[in-house]
Design a protein around this motif. Structure first.
Motif, PDB file in Angstrom:
ATOM      1  N   ILE A   1      13.924 -36.278  34.993  1.00 60.32           N
ATOM      2  CA  ILE A   1      14.735 -37.478  35.202  1.00 60.32           C
ATOM      3  C   ILE A   1      15.667 -37.167  36.374  1.00 60.32           C
ATOM      4  CG2 ILE A   1      16.593 -38.879  34.222  1.00 60.32           C
ATOM      5  CD1 ILE A   1      14.020 -39.523  32.891  1.00 60.32           C
ATOM      6  N   VAL A   2      15.672 -38.022  37.374  1.00 63.32           N
ATOM      7  CA  VAL A   2      16.540 -37.752  38.512  1.00 63.32           C
ATOM      8  C   VAL A   2      17.691 -38.758  38.617  1.00 63.32           C
ATOM      9  CG1 VAL A   2      14.857 -36.528  39.918  1.00 63.32           C
ATOM     10  CG2 VAL A   2      14.959 -39.000  40.022  1.00 63.32           C
TER      11      VAL A   2
ATOM     12  N   TYR B   1      19.014 -48.471  35.127  1.00 65.77           N
ATOM     13  CA  TYR B   1      17.723 -47.984  35.617  1.00 65.77           C
ATOM     14  C   TYR B   1      17.567 -46.508  35.301  1.00 65.77           C
ATOM     15  CZ  TYR B   1      17.011 -52.272  38.243  1.00 65.77           C
ATOM     16  OH  TYR B   1      16.814 -53.570  38.575  1.00 65.77           O
ATOM     17  N   VAL B   2      16.333 -46.117  35.115  1.00 66.91           N
ATOM     18  CA  VAL B   2      16.051 -44.695  34.996  1.00 66.91           C
ATOM     19  C   VAL B   2      14.996 -44.348  36.051  1.00 66.91           C
ATOM     20  CG1 VAL B   2      14.300 -45.070  33.204  1.00 66.91           C
ATOM     21  CG2 VAL B   2      15.364 -42.829  33.434  1.00 66.91           C
ATOM     22  N   SER B   3      15.184 -43.187  36.703  1.00 60.80           N
ATOM     23  CA  SER B   3      14.204 -42.758  37.711  1.00 60.80           C
ATOM     24  C   SER B   3      13.583 -41.447  37.264  1.00 60.80           C
ATOM     25  CB  SER B   3      14.870 -42.565  39.067  1.00 60.80           C
ATOM     26  OG  SER B   3      15.518 -43.745  39.440  1.00 60.80           O
ATOM     27  N   PHE B   4      12.277 -41.443  37.294  1.00 57.60           N
ATOM     28  CA  PHE B   4      11.511 -40.267  36.871  1.00 57.60           C
ATOM     29  C   PHE B   4      10.783 -39.721  38.094  1.00 57.60           C
ATOM     30  CE2 PHE B   4       7.320 -38.687  35.356  1.00 57.60           C
ATOM     31  CZ  PHE B   4       7.761 -37.631  34.582  1.00 57.60           C
TER      32      PHE B   4
ATOM     33  N   GLU C   1      17.264 -35.322  22.055  1.00 63.63           N
ATOM     34  CA  GLU C   1      15.856 -35.273  21.636  1.00 63.63           C
ATOM     35  C   GLU C   1      15.267 -36.674  21.601  1.00 63.63           C
ATOM     36  OE1 GLU C   1      18.319 -34.059  19.687  1.00 63.63           O
ATOM     37  OE2 GLU C   1      18.150 -31.925  20.171  1.00 63.63           O
ATOM     38  N   GLN C   2      16.057 -37.566  21.058  1.00 65.28           N
ATOM     39  CA  GLN C   2      15.606 -38.944  20.954  1.00 65.28           C
ATOM     40  C   GLN C   2      15.463 -39.558  22.342  1.00 65.28           C
ATOM     41  OE1 GLN C   2      18.175 -41.161  18.346  1.00 65.28           O
ATOM     42  NE2 GLN C   2      16.899 -42.976  18.556  1.00 65.28           N
ATOM     43  N   PHE C   3      16.406 -39.194  23.231  1.00 62.87           N
ATOM     44  CA  PHE C   3      16.376 -39.715  24.590  1.00 62.87           C
ATOM     45  C   PHE C   3      15.072 -39.331  25.289  1.00 62.87           C
ATOM     46  CE2 PHE C   3      17.150 -38.799  29.124  1.00 62.87           C
ATOM     47  CZ  PHE C   3      17.456 -40.074  29.564  1.00 62.87           C
ATOM     48  N   VAL C   4      14.713 -38.057  25.118  1.00 62.97           N
ATOM     49  CA  VAL C   4      13.496 -37.583  25.792  1.00 62.97           C
ATOM     50  C   VAL C   4      12.265 -38.339  25.292  1.00 62.97           C
ATOM     51  CG1 VAL C   4      11.941 -35.606  26.024  1.00 62.97           C
ATOM     52  CG2 VAL C   4      14.387 -35.304  26.361  1.00 62.97           C
TER      53      VAL C   4
ATOM     54  N   LYS D   1       5.253 -35.711  30.345  1.00 65.57           N
ATOM     55  CA  LYS D   1       5.978 -34.546  29.854  1.00 65.57           C
ATOM     56  C   LYS D   1       7.275 -34.449  30.625  1.00 65.57           C
ATOM     57  CE  LYS D   1       2.346 -32.110  27.636  1.00 65.57           C
ATOM     58  NZ  LYS D   1       1.301 -31.100  27.728  1.00 65.57           N
ATOM     59  N   LEU D   2       8.315 -34.874  29.969  1.00 68.72           N
ATOM     60  CA  LEU D   2       9.627 -34.877  30.593  1.00 68.72           C
ATOM     61  C   LEU D   2      10.223 -33.491  30.407  1.00 68.72           C
ATOM     62  CD1 LEU D   2      11.891 -36.344  31.921  1.00 68.72           C
ATOM     63  CD2 LEU D   2      12.483 -37.394  29.769  1.00 68.72           C
ATOM     64  N   ARG D   3      10.407 -32.775  31.493  1.00 68.99           N
ATOM     65  CA  ARG D   3      10.789 -31.371  31.361  1.00 68.99           C
ATOM     66  C   ARG D   3      12.296 -31.159  31.482  1.00 68.99           C
ATOM     67  NH1 ARG D   3       6.477 -29.271  28.910  1.00 68.99           N
ATOM     68  NH2 ARG D   3       4.650 -29.095  30.240  1.00 68.99           N
TER      69      ARG D   3
END
Lengths: 378, 386
Positions: free
Chosen positions: A287-288, A257-260, A299-302, A369-371
């Motif tokens: 991303i938390v 899982y990913v939490s934003f 970079e690719q991950f973002v 916009k993932l900071r």
């Protein structure tokens, strides 16, 4: 000082003291039965009667409970139920059972059962509109099941249940997860020809209360509910509030899982020439949580995560629009307001928004916009 | 003219005092209903009404200034018989000026009754629910009576003193309420006809009247001050404040909701959140401060009536005090004539209409009369020469 002057000043003193003592409405704090919350249900036996439940704090118990260190917290308030044909009728019946005069100036919560909300609450709201003591800043809340359950909870963290509930809502508002819908907002939205109202929706059990989303209205009638995911999409598109964390299952993993966590939301509504609307919504956040390592360069991950979150949010928004347009036919997005403001002559005058909202083409485009990635590098 | 001169206070009102006097008389109970009345016909564009209304008011005020400049140091009461009479037969002027003076005084007198009644209504319905209306009226009248015991200079100073208490709460409410504003409610602005614009301006006219007291008070303005400019500034301040409060009302509530609330400005106060919840139920505090705004409106108008009567009968301050007291008794009964809130509002709008007549008709008629006199005298002068 001469005698005459003395007499004159003395008379002035008498006049002042007699005039400055106060007025007819002077009423000490302990001479009032301050209602903190009102719950309105339908009476179980008679369909035509309302059941009104109020929560009144017992001052002496509140002062005592802090000294004793809690334990008897539930007794800090008195809960009373009365029935009546109207709200005022019920309040009159309540007054007959109280030693002090009812005072509604401190009322902060108005709980309405889902049952009566679905039947329409115009008749209930009238007395709240007229009563000068009622504050426009109080929060009306729709409760699943019986509204009185919301007043009877025993949260134990706070001696007064309403204070607990207020804290819950206020905190959620500050975090941008719970919309700030006050009674005044409800009044404005029902009067306004371009929009429909909504209210917060909660569920209460014996000891707890939990925010579940919002109840969508059409006029004064509740049409249905939006769960918390759709509500967060709603408040992003409507109030520019970030909403809660977005938890997404990672594709091509077993149980990842990913939490934003969005921190800022910005929206822009554009109306195209063919009369279709596009909501552009920009979310900024971090991303938390990432439960499985993806083994790809940062970079690719973002970019990958941004695309993933964008897709998820657009799906949520699509579901939100589906519910609002096709199911409830209720414009709580304030789209009608934008249309009236900007396209009065070419659209608003010739259309009936209450009918045409259902089929108005609306698109939602998210920009994510993932900071930052939290304290972790990857 | 110099009969009563003895006092050192004659013609001393500074520019700032004139501004305070006009502005604080203009701003009164009208503000409490202004967002509703202006948006009833103009809808989203209600804020235009105070601008147009004040522009109209300025024309009238300008004419009043010109009258006062033509007869420097004289009040409406004093120059009226010069306008209507001739030098040879002074009784003609006295007789013909009487109807004008009487209308003016009766209008001012009744306007004080209506204004204090409206204020009494709002206090009784929103804050002091158990207090009899009569008590609020009587306390207001006692305050007014106290002011009428003094000379013009005192009135000006009281207005100067209370001025910030009128401006600041309004500014605060208007600005604080913008945190809940929905600016989409202010658009579109271009769908109302000329006719409804006129009607919208008329609906709020009650709020931009009140400067007619300057028929009297301009006589005491310092001759070196620019009265036109004082009038302009005071109307500008009032217009901007009104506009701000209407914009706040429309953007927070939307014009539809505004039509449903009796006292929109008070509701604005009620829905304004002060950070930290230090002050709850702000509307009581607001109304408490608002007493000063209403007081300046009522007291200035009533003072103008009493002072005019004193001049009319050529009496001194003692006469003024007695008259002020005696006239309050019928005033109290007049203010109790309307039986319910709808009658109060009907009377208030009637007052608006009569203010329109007084403010526009009177200066214009007076100027026409003066111009005709001038022409006649010039011709006579030529005849004598020839």
């Amino acid at each position: 000082m001469s005698m005459g002057k003395f007499l004159r000043y003395f008379a002035l003193l008498i006049v002042c003291t007699s005039l400055l003592t106060g007025c007819w409405d002077r009423r000490e704090l302990e001479e009032r039965a301050s209602v903190l919350a009102i719950a309105i249900d339908q009476d179980e036996d008679d369909e035509n009667l309302y059941k009104m439940t109020v929560q009144i704090p017992i001052p002496i118990k509140i002062a005592g409970s802090s000294g004793k260190g809690g334990g008897s917290g539930a007794d800090a308030v008195k809960i009373m139920s009365v029935t009546g044909r109207t709200v005022t009728d019920a309040a009159n019946n309540l007054q007959m059972r109280l030693n002090q005069r009812l005072f509604l100036g401190h009322t902060r919560i108005l709980a309405l059962s889902e049952e009566i909300a679905r039947k329409g609450i115009q008749d209930i709201m009238d007395s709240f509109r007229r009563e000068p003591q009622i504050r426009r800043l109080l929060w009306p809340i729709v409760v699943r099941g019986k509204a009185s359950t919301l007043l009877e909870i025993k949260p134990r963290i706070e001696p007064i249940p309403v204070v607990f509930l207020m804290g819950l809502i206020e905190n959620g508002m500050k975090l941008g997860r719970i919309p700030d819908q006050t009674l005044g907002d409800y009044f404005n939205q029902t009067s306004n020809l371009t929009m429909e109202p909504f209210l917060n929706y909660v569920e209460a059990s014996k000891n707890e209360v939990s925010w579940k989303g919002v109840a969508v209205f059409r006029g004064h009638k509740m049409m249905g509910i939006l769960d918390h995911l759709q509500t967060w999409a709603l408040i992003q598109l409507r109030n520019e509030k970030p909403g809660g964390d977005i938890v997404i299952a990672l594709p091509k993993t077993k149980n990842g899982y990913v939490s934003f966590r969005p921190h800022f939301a910005k929206k822009k509504v554009t109306i195209q020439d063919d009369f279709s609307a596009t909501f552009h919504c920009e979310l900024q956040g971090d991303i938390v949580e990432l439960t499985e390592d993806l083994h790809i360069p940062p970079e690719q991950f973002v970019t990958q995560m941004q695309a993933l979150i964008k897709k998820e949010m657009e799906n949520r928004a699509k579901k939100l629009l589906q519910q609002l347009q096709k199911q409830y036919n209720s414009d709580i997005l304030k789209l009608g307001l934008t249309l009236r403001a900007k396209h009065y002559h070419d659209y608003w005058k010739t259309h009936d928004w209450k009918k045409d909202f259902r089929d108005f083409p609306i698109r939602v485009k998210y920009t994510i916009k993932l900071r930052r990635l939290g304290m972790e590098m990857q | 003219m110099n009969r009563r001169e003895g006092h050192g206070w004659h013609q001393t009102l500074s520019m700032w005092q004139q501004i305070c006097l006009i502005t604080s008389t203009l701003i009164g109970v009208g503000v409490l209903t202004l967002p509703r009345t202006t948006s009833s016909k103009l809808f989203e564009a209600g804020w235009i009404a105070p601008l147009i209304g004040s522009a109209g008011a300025f024309v009238s005020l300008w004419l009043i200034v010109k009258l006062s400049k033509r007869y420097p140091g004289e009040t409406f009461i004093e120059y009226s018989h010069k306008v209507w009479g001739s030098a040879r037969r002074p009784w003609v002027g006295k007789v013909f000026s009487l109807p004008w003076i009487c209308t003016y005084l009766v209008y001012l007198y009744f306007s004080t009754a209506v204004v204090s009644r409206v204020f009494g209504e709002v206090v009784v319905t929103s804050v002091l629910l158990q207090t009899p209306l009569e008590v609020i009226l009587i306390t207001m009248f006692l305050l007014v009576l106290f002011l009428c015991m003094h000379e013009v200079e005192v009135v000006a100073r009281v207005n100067e003193l209370l001025f910030p208490f009128i401006i600041l709460p309004l500014l605060f409410i208007a600005i604080a309420s913008f945190q809940k504003a929905e600016f989409g409610n202010l658009l579109p602005i271009n769908h109302v006809s000329m006719r409804s614009t006129a009607e919208g301006v008329y609906e709020g006219i009650y709020s931009y009247s009140g400067f007619e007291i300057m028929f009297v008070f301009f006589a005491y303005a310092n001759q070196n001050t620019n009265k036109e400019l004082a009038g302009f500034y005071s109307l500008l301040i009032a217009a901007l404040l009104y506009m701000l409060i209407v914009v706040a009302g429309i953007s927070v509530f939307g014009y539809e909701e505004l039509q449903r609330v009796t006292w929109p400005t008070l509701e604005l106060v009620k829905s304004t959140q002060v950070p930290g919840f230090i002050l709850e139920r702000l509307e009581s505090a607001f109304l408490a401060v608002w007493v000063s705004a209403v007081f300046t409106t009522v007291a200035n108008a009533y003072y103008a009536v009493v002072y005019s009567l004193r001049q009319l009968f050529r009496k001194g301050i003692r006469f003024q005090r007695v008259v002020a007291f005696v006239l309050l008794v019928p005033l109290f009964f007049f203010s109790r004539i309307p039986q319910n809130i709808t009658e109060v509002f009907k009377l208030a709008s009637l007052l608006g209409l009569s203010s329109l007549v007084i403010n526009l008709l009177f200066p214009v008629v007076y100027w026409v009369a003066i111009l005709i006199r001038d022409m006649v005298t010039r011709r006579e002068g030529r005849n004598v020469d020839g």
